[in-house]
Design an enzyme around this catalytic site. Structure first.
Site, PDB file in Angstrom:
ATOM      1  CG  ASP A   1      -5.899  -5.336   2.261  1.00  0.00           C
ATOM      2  OD1 ASP A   1      -5.655  -4.659   3.639  1.00  0.00           O
ATOM      3  OD2 ASP A   1      -6.734  -4.420   1.405  1.00  0.00           O
TER       4      ASP A   1
ATOM      5  CG  ASP B   1      -0.333   0.112   2.522  1.00  0.00           C
ATOM      6  OD1 ASP B   1       0.824   0.415   2.557  1.00  0.00           O
ATOM      7  OD2 ASP B   1      -1.164  -0.601   3.803  1.00  0.00           O
TER       8      ASP B   1
END
Length: 382
Positions: A272, A94
């Site tokens: 996720d 990320d």
């Protein structure tokens, strides 16, 4: 040397639900996919080969944590994140933006990026779209994320619009840095992130603007940040039709098994969440028949396993009484076994969805899964 390009292949659809494959430099990712979270280069309480054996094609690493410790530069000197954490398969990182907003001290955001102090030692940093992509490039992740601003919900429309427009400008800068670092030539992918709070017009405008940029995939961000589930699902119903059909769609930070099932129903491909691993460390098991709180005394004399039909030894070979004992005694094995069980259940659910979409029976599968959750376990669940 130019690597094989990042690609996505749509194999089958059933309603809005999609079955596909993402090809990255480190292998295929079967979608719908749940990505276990390896925040600090480890999926907590699990060995990498266990994570892989459960069916995980990809794990997530966190740019914010890794930039602070051990640093992206050190990881790069040691051969990259795949080698560092002994995971030779696909890694998504990320951007670090969410953690900056939620963890960092004394943060200040402006057009250039966000300045903040580390929650570890107070050291000052300046995370810009360019620096976020540079860090992810040093880590060597296969799938990278643009830097965006994620605000909590509910939020005023003006604030949602400001953050969405800033995220679009940061998307352009992230893409330029990704290309300057040779990401496409390495076969890596960069995803844009749809923002817009809970305002339909803003979500659609963000999705359409990002679709005009040459991203390899597109994410829906800024959901599961305090809003009710029905708001999240409504935003997905509005947003996914405005997203490219031929690119993967990733809903960030989601979630519960029900959230995932309902989001796949609405056209999402990747997920996720820390939930299955965090729950495992706190005595909570996910099973076909719902959640089991092993802290509860009712399990102290229960000889049954969590799921006698599971292929996972943690679910099949240990009694609830023993698991309850481990949790109450604070034994490390409790976290290991329950995390193993939880990730096994999540991956079993994902495989079931992939098979059902390909067979054209997704709605029957969805109904059967939800019926099991409603039915619950033989004994009352905690």
């Amino acid at each position: 040397m130019t690597a094989k390009p990042f690609s996505f292949r749509l194999i089958a659809t059933d309603g809005a639900a999609r079955r596909g494959e993402i090809e990255t430099p480190h292998g295929l990712v079967r979608t719908p996919a749940f990505m276990p979270v390896g925040t600090q280069a480890t999926v907590k309480a699990m060995y990498p080969d266990q994570v892989r054996a459960l069916g995980s094609d990809v794990v997530l690493g966190n740019t914010y944590h890794l930039m602070l410790r051990p640093t992206a530069e050190r990881v790069a000197r040691l051969g990259g994140l795949h080698r560092f954490m002994n995971w030779p398969h696909t890694i998504l990182t990320d951007s670090g933006g969410f953690q900056v907003m939620s963890l960092a001290q004394l943060r200040k955001l402006d057009e250039t990026g966000v300045r903040f102090q580390s929650h570890i030692d107070g050291q000052k940093y300046h995370l810009t779209p360019e620096r976020s992509i540079e860090i992810q490039g040093l880590l060597g992740s296969d799938i990278q994320m643009q830097l965006d601003e994620c605000i909590g919900l509910p939020a005023p429309r003006e604030e949602a619009q400001r953050a969405m427009e800033l995220s679009l400008r940061w998307a352009e800068r992230s893409r330029a840095q990704f290309e300057a670092m040779g990401g496409p030539a390495k076969g890596q992918g960069l995803y844009g992130i749809v923002q817009g709070g809970d305002v339909a017009e803003l979500r659609i405008a963000s999705a359409r603007a990002l679709a005009d940029m040459p991203f390899e995939g597109y994410s829906v961000g800024g959901l599961a940040v305090g809003e009710p589930q029905d708001v999240m699902l409504k935003m997905l119903e509005i947003t996914t039709p405005a997203m490219p059909v031929d690119k993967p769609r990733y809903l960030m930070g989601v979630g519960t098994p029900e959230d995932i099932l309902e989001s796949v129903t609405r056209g999402i491909d990747q997920f996720d969440c820390v939930m299955p691993t965090r729950a495992g460390r706190h005595g909570l098991a996910y099973t076909r028949y719902g959640k089991v709180n092993l802290k509860n005394a009712r399990h102290a004399d229960d000889p049954r396993p969590l799921d006698e039909t599971s292929d996972c030894p943690a679910a099949r070979d240990y009694s609830r009484a023993y698991l309850h004992h481990l949790v109450k005694a604070g034994e490390g094995l409790a976290a290991m076994l329950l995390t193993w069980n939880n990730l096994a259940y999540y991956q079993h659910l994902m495989q079931g969805m992939r098979d059902a979409i390909e067979a054209g029976t997704f709605q029957d599968f969805r109904a059967a899964v939800k019926a099991d959750w409603v039915r619950g376990d033989i004994a009352p669940l905690g």
